[in-house]
Design a protein around this motif. Structure first.
Motif, short mmCIF file in Angstrom:
data_model
loop_
_atom_site.label_atom_id
_atom_site.label_comp_id
_atom_site.label_asym_id
_atom_site.label_seq_id
_atom_site.Cartn_x
_atom_site.Cartn_y
_atom_site.Cartn_z
N TYR A 133 0.88 -1.18 0.00
CA TYR A 133 0.00 0.00 0.00
C TYR A 133 0.91 1.23 0.00
CZ TYR A 133 -3.96 2.81 1.81
OH TYR A 133 -4.96 3.72 2.00
N VAL A 134 0.88 2.01 -1.06
CA VAL A 134 1.86 3.10 -1.21
C VAL A 134 1.17 4.42 -1.58
CG1 VAL A 134 3.71 1.55 -2.00
CG2 VAL A 134 2.20 2.59 -3.69
N ASP A 135 1.93 5.51 -1.41
CA ASP A 135 1.50 6.84 -1.86
C ASP A 135 2.18 7.11 -3.19
OD1 ASP A 135 -0.22 8.62 -0.54
OD2 ASP A 135 1.10 8.48 1.23
N ARG A 136 1.41 7.57 -4.15
CA ARG A 136 2.03 7.86 -5.47
C ARG A 136 1.43 9.14 -6.01
NH1 ARG A 136 1.67 2.74 -8.61
NH2 ARG A 136 0.32 4.03 -9.86
N PRO A 137 2.15 9.84 -6.90
CA PRO A 137 1.55 11.03 -7.51
C PRO A 137 0.38 10.64 -8.41
CG PRO A 137 3.85 10.71 -8.22
CD PRO A 137 3.51 9.56 -7.34
N ILE A 138 -0.57 11.53 -8.55
CA ILE A 138 -1.69 11.28 -9.47
C ILE A 138 -1.11 11.16 -10.89
CG2 ILE A 138 -3.70 12.44 -10.53
CD1 ILE A 138 -4.49 13.30 -7.77
N PRO A 139 -1.53 10.14 -11.65
CA PRO A 139 -0.93 9.95 -12.98
C PRO A 139 -1.22 11.11 -13.92
CG PRO A 139 -2.79 8.45 -12.66
CD PRO A 139 -2.58 9.14 -11.36
N VAL A 140 -0.31 11.33 -14.86
CA VAL A 140 -0.51 12.40 -15.85
C VAL A 140 -1.40 11.85 -16.95
CG1 VAL A 140 0.68 13.87 -17.54
CG2 VAL A 140 1.76 13.33 -15.33
N ILE A 141 -2.43 12.61 -17.27
CA ILE A 141 -3.39 12.17 -18.28
C ILE A 141 -2.77 12.27 -19.68
CG2 ILE A 141 -4.46 14.46 -18.40
CD1 ILE A 141 -7.16 13.09 -18.77
N GLY A 142 -2.88 11.20 -20.47
CA GLY A 142 -2.31 11.19 -21.82
C GLY A 142 -3.35 11.63 -22.85
N GLN A 143 -2.90 11.73 -24.10
CA GLN A 143 -3.79 12.11 -25.19
C GLN A 143 -4.88 11.05 -25.37
OE1 GLN A 143 -3.80 14.95 -26.58
NE2 GLN A 143 -5.25 14.59 -28.23
N ASN A 144 -6.10 11.49 -25.55
CA ASN A 144 -7.25 10.59 -25.72
C ASN A 144 -7.45 9.64 -24.54
OD1 ASN A 144 -8.00 11.76 -28.16
ND2 ASN A 144 -6.52 10.49 -29.28
N THR A 163 -5.74 6.58 -15.14
CA THR A 163 -5.96 7.17 -16.46
C THR A 163 -6.18 6.02 -17.42
OG1 THR A 163 -3.59 7.17 -16.86
CG2 THR A 163 -4.54 9.24 -16.11
N LEU A 164 -7.16 6.18 -18.31
CA LEU A 164 -7.49 5.10 -19.24
C LEU A 164 -7.86 5.68 -20.60
CD1 LEU A 164 -9.73 3.04 -16.85
CD2 LEU A 164 -7.65 2.19 -17.91
N PRO A 165 -7.53 4.94 -21.68
CA PRO A 165 -7.95 5.38 -23.01
C PRO A 165 -9.48 5.45 -23.09
CG PRO A 165 -6.43 3.52 -23.15
CD PRO A 165 -6.78 3.68 -21.71
N HIS A 166 -10.00 6.50 -23.74
CA HIS A 166 -11.46 6.63 -23.88
C HIS A 166 -12.08 5.36 -24.46
CE1 HIS A 166 -10.63 10.73 -23.11
NE2 HIS A 166 -10.31 11.09 -24.34
N GLN A 167 -11.34 4.73 -25.38
CA GLN A 167 -11.89 3.57 -26.10
C GLN A 167 -12.25 2.41 -25.17
OE1 GLN A 167 -12.84 3.48 -29.20
NE2 GLN A 167 -12.14 5.60 -29.39
N GLU A 168 -11.66 2.41 -23.95
CA GLU A 168 -11.87 1.27 -23.04
C GLU A 168 -13.00 1.52 -22.04
OE1 GLU A 168 -8.21 0.00 -21.26
OE2 GLU A 168 -7.17 -0.03 -23.19
N LEU A 169 -13.64 2.69 -22.12
CA LEU A 169 -14.61 3.06 -21.07
C LEU A 169 -16.04 2.67 -21.44
CD1 LEU A 169 -13.09 6.49 -20.06
CD2 LEU A 169 -12.74 4.24 -19.00
#
Ligand code: NDP
Length: 320
Positions: free
Chosen positions: A17-28, A98-104
Motif C-alpha cells: 500500500y503506497v502513496d504515489r503522484p496522481i498519474p498524468v493524463i495522456g492524449q485521448n 488514467t485510461l484510453p477513452h476507447q476502453e470506457l
C-alpha cells in the motif's frame, strides 16, 4: 493518492500500500476517480509472476469510477462526471487511474458500483463462454467447475437462462448449496466428477466442460466431454495445464479451446455490445451478482489470500 504496488513477484504480501503522484493524463485518455476496483483471479497470476508483467506495477484489471477529466477527443457517450467501468486494463488497485477513452463503458444508473464491477470482467466472461466459446442450446449439458466462484455463479445462471443444464463442482457443502440456489441442476465435489457426469447423462457426457481450474481437473474434464463436445479451459486456478498429446482428443473428437476475454471485446463496439448484453441479463434476473467480499484498498493482500485459499464465493471488490 493511495495505490497498491508490486515491485517484486511472490505471495499476497508483495501487494504494498503506497502513496504515489496522481498519474498524468495522456492524449485521448480520461482521468478517473475510482469507486470500486474488482479483484480477479488473474490479479494473483500477475502478482505471482505466472503471467509476467514489467515491474513495478499496480495490479487490477477492472473497476468503476467517475470521469474527472477528459483529454483529447472522447466518444460522444463520455462526459466529465459520468460513471464508467473498464475491464482488461491495468492499474485498477488505485484511487485514481488514467485510461484510453476507447476502453470506457458507461454504467446504467440502475446498477450499483459493486454489481457493475462484477458484471464487467466476470459477467462478460460468462457471456462469451456461454455464447461464443461454445454456443449453449436448450437441454445442452454443461459442467461448470468452481461453480460458486465469481465466474461460476454468473455462468451457471446464464446457461440456465439459455435453456441448458448445469452440473456444478465446488469444494464444500455451503458452496454446493450456493450453486443449487443459483440454478445448477446438480452440484458435486471434485472427487470422481467424471463418473457423476456420466451417471447424470446416461453415459453420454457433457456437451461442454467449462474449466477455470486447469491442472488439477484437466484430465478428468477431458473424459467428461461427449463425442464432438467442447472442452473450454479458461483459467488456471490450480496451475497451468502441462503440454498435451493431441492424440487424447481423438477418442471423442473433442474441440479444445483456451480463450481469453480480450479477444471477445476486440473493439469498442463489441465491448459496449457485450457489456450491454450483460447489463440486460442482470436486469432480467439472468445474471444476479453475489458480492462475496468487500475490502479496503489497503487490505488487497487479504483479498488475495482469501481468494487463493478458496475461502470465497462470488465477486470480491476493493472499495476506495
Ligand atoms: P473464483 O471466484 O472462481 O475463485 C477460484 C475458485 O477456483 C476457488 O474459489 C475454488 O473454488 C476453485 N479452485 C479449485 N482449485 C483451486 C486451487 N488450487 N486454488 C484456488 N482455487 C481453486 O475466481 P474467478 O471467478 O475470478 O476466476 C475463475 C477462473 O476463471 C480463474 O481461473 C480465472 O483465471 C479464470 N478467468 C478467465 C477469464 C478468461 O477470459 N479466460 C476471465 C475471468 C476469469 P472451490 O473451492 O469450489 O473449488
Amino acid at each position: 493518492m493511495k495505490s497498491i504496488e508490486v515491485s517484486e513477484t511472490g505471495g499476497p504480501e508483495k501487494l504494498k500500500y503506497v502513496d504515489r503522484p496522481i498519474p498524468v493524463i495522456g492524449q485521448n485518455e480520461s482521468l478517473i476517480d475510482v469507486l470500486v476496483a474488482g479483484v480477479n483471479f488473474i490479479d494473483t497470476y500477475h502478482r505471482s509472476g505466472l503471467y509476467p508483467r514489467p515491474l513495478p506495477f499496480t495490479p487490477g484489471v477492472e473497476g468503476v469510477g467517475i470521469i474527472r477529466e477528459i483529454n483529447g477527443t472522447a466518444p460522444s457517450d463520455l462526459l466529465v462526471g459520468m460513471r464508467v467501468g473498464w475491464v482488461v486494463s491495468t492499474g485498477g488497485y488505485s484511487e485514481v487511474v488514467t485510461l484510453p477513452h476507447q476502453e470506457l463503458i458507461p454504467i446504467p444508473e440502475a446498477i450499483d458500483d459493486a454489481q457493475a464491477t462484477a458484471l464487467l470482467l466476470q459477467g462478460m466472461t460468462a457471456h462469451y463462454l456461454a455464447v461464443d466459446s461454445y454456443n449453449i442450446k436448450p437441454v445442452d449439458l454443461a459442467l461448470v467447475h468452481a461453480g460458486a466462484g465469481g465466474v461460476g455463479l454468473l455462468l451457471t445462471q446464464y446457461i440456465k437462462s439459455l435453456g441448458g443444464l448445469v452440473i456444478a463442482t465446488a469444494s464444500t457443502d455451503a458452496k454446493r448449496n450456493l450453486c443449487l440456489e443459483n440454478g445448477a441442476d446438480l452440484a458435486i465435489g471434485y472427487s470422481e466428477f467424471h463418473e457423476r457426469v456420466m451417471e447424470f447423462s446416461n453415459g453420454g457426457g457433457a456437451h461442454v466442460v467449462y474449466d477455470g481450474i486447469g491442472r488439477a481437473t484437466f484430465d478428468e474434464s477431458l473424459l467428461s466431454v461427449r463425442p464432438r463436445g467442447s472442452l473450454v479451459i479458461y483459467g488456471y486456478a490450480s496451475g497451468p495445464v502441462p503440454p498435451i498429446d493431441l492424440g487424447k482428443l481423438t477418442n471423442n473428437s473433442i474441440f479444445l479451446t483456451r480463450p481469453t476475454l480480450k479477444h471477445f471485446i476486440s473493439n469498442r463496439e463489441e465491448l459496449l455490445w457485450r457489456a450491454n448484453e450483460v447489463f440486460r441479463a442482470n436486469s432480467n434476473g439472468h445474471m444476479n451478482v453475489r458480492i462475496g467480499g468487500r475490502y479496503a484498498l489497503k487490505s488487497a493482500s487479504q483479498a488475495h489470500q482469501d481468494l487463493e485459499a478458496r475461502r470465497t464465493t462470488g465477486k470480491l471488490i476493493l472499495e476506495l
